[in-house]
Design an enzyme around this catalytic site. Structure first.
Site, PDB file in Angstrom:
ATOM      1  N   HIS A   1       0.820  -1.272  -0.157  1.00 11.10           N
ATOM      2  CA  HIS A   1       0.082  -0.058   0.008  1.00 11.10           C
ATOM      3  C   HIS A   1       0.848   1.137  -0.088  1.00 11.10           C
ATOM      4  O   HIS A   1       1.910   1.423   0.930  1.00 11.10           O
ATOM      5  CB  HIS A   1      -1.060   0.113   1.486  1.00 11.10           C
TER       6      HIS A   1
ATOM      7  N   ASN B   1       8.228  -3.710   4.216  1.00  5.38           N
ATOM      8  CA  ASN B   1       6.594  -3.443   4.260  1.00  5.38           C
ATOM      9  C   ASN B   1       5.939  -3.866   5.553  1.00  5.38           C
ATOM     10  O   ASN B   1       5.281  -3.486   5.831  1.00  5.38           O
ATOM     11  CB  ASN B   1       6.030  -4.113   2.953  1.00  5.38           C
TER      12      ASN B   1
END
Length: 353
Positions: A158, A190
């Site tokens: 994201h 991440n």
């Protein structure tokens, strides 16, 4: 070595750090560039009754009248009659963010979000109700697809985090569109350092009533043994068409007021390599001048924000991430008690932390 030179050097990524030093860490000269005035000398003053020597003026060639210009034997714009669409940045507005999409890399150019203490306090959505989906607004031949990430070894990372959009399920769902994703290293980035960085951004609402963040990928060069600099990045998918960024940036705006249009704004810019980063690494090591992100991304930030309204984010607050290692240990122990993982796996993970 200066702080700006050290700005993006993460552990295990010396080459990436060197590339940043060469590409984006050189500051523009503060000396204004001026255009020389005319070189025709001024007349000298009169002396002893003798007239001053006059300068010799060289005639300036004048353009020929248009009637005498030869007719061009070619017509390059004629190709437009067949159609030639220039590069397009597909701009989208969703409940959670504003974004521009790069059709060549199948990654966003940039995404922009806004959150406040109130928006983050709402809890009207759950990730369990969201699924990743392709962006139907992007033409199929330029669209990142779910299959591109399958067994790629990278997370669907994201750019606007789902946790920033808990105020409604629609807002959270909109963060799962693939045009908000980039391939990101999972373990160590991440799911670790980058996640802590996102949490740092949310925590800024304790100091500012309004926070805006622009996030995006970078593709930076590194120096090879022959001394030359080259841009090299992996491409995933079948056929390979989704670029794996070498770095990611965030430009942060901490607004002192939600409603005052002349309030001061704390600005901060950060660039992180897309690789495993130890949680012990200081976030200040990744702080860069705003100009550095502009050079690397081709974007201009805050050019309408007057200098007198600007503040430096990391001079205003403590720019450090908070790592909740005890949460990870607790989760691992719970999984161990449930028989989901082996003790050796916990020991290995603990050494990595």
């Amino acid at each position: 070595m200066s702080k700006t030179t050290l700005g993006l050097i993460a552990a295990g990524s010396a080459a990436a750090g060197a590339s940043i030093t060469a590409l984006i860490f050189s500051s523009r000269s503060s000396t204004p560039i001026t255009t020389p005035a005319s070189t025709i000398p001024a007349p000298a003053p009169l002396t002893s009754g003798f007239p001053a020597p006059q300068p010799v003026l060289t005639p300036v060639p004048q353009p020929l009248p248009s009637t005498t210009l030869p007719l061009a034997p070619v017509n390059p714009p004629g190709v437009l009659k067949y159609g030639l669409t220039p590069a397009i940045s597909d701009t989208s507005i969703t409940p959670s963010h504003l974004a521009a999409y790069n059709r060549m890399t199948r990654n966003p150019h940039w995404v922009a979000e806004h959150f406040t203490p109130q928006s983050l306090s709402l809890n009207n959505a759950s990730r369990r109700n969201s699924v990743f989906y392709e962006d139907a607004a992007i033409p199929p031949m330029f669209r990142a697809k779910l299959s591109d990430y399958f067994r790629s070894g990278y997370d669907r990372g994201h750019q606007v985090p789902a946790a920033d959009a808990k105020w409604s399920q629609d807002a959270m769902d909109s963060t799962f569109v693939l045009s908000n994703m980039c391939p990101q290293v999972g373990d160590g980035f991440n799911r670790d350092y980058w996640a802590h960085f996102e949490d740092f951004c949310r925590n800024l609402t304790k100091s500012y009533p309004s926070v805006r963040v622009v996030t995006g990928p970078l593709y930076l060069p590194k120096q090879y043994p022959d001394g030359k600099w080259r841009v090299s990045y992996e491409v995933i998918g079948n056929p390979p068409n989704v670029a794996v960024p070498t770095h990611f940036y965030k430009v942060i705006y901490g607004e002192e007021s939600l409603h005052n249009p002349t309030c001061k704004v704390a600005l901060g810019a950060f660039v992180l390599p897309n690789t495993e980063i130890p949680n012990s690494k200081s976030l200040r090591d990744f702080e860069v001048p705003l100009e550095a992100v502009e050079r690397a991304s081709g974007l201009i930030f805050a050019d309408k924000l007057p200098i007198e309204r600007r503040k430096k984010l990391c001079s205003d607050i403590n720019c450090e991430i908070m790592v909740r290692e005890f949460d990870r240990v607790k989760q691992q122990r719970t999984a161990l008690n449930a028989g989901q993982i082996a003790p050796a796996q916990i020991a290995q993970e603990s050494r990595r932390w």
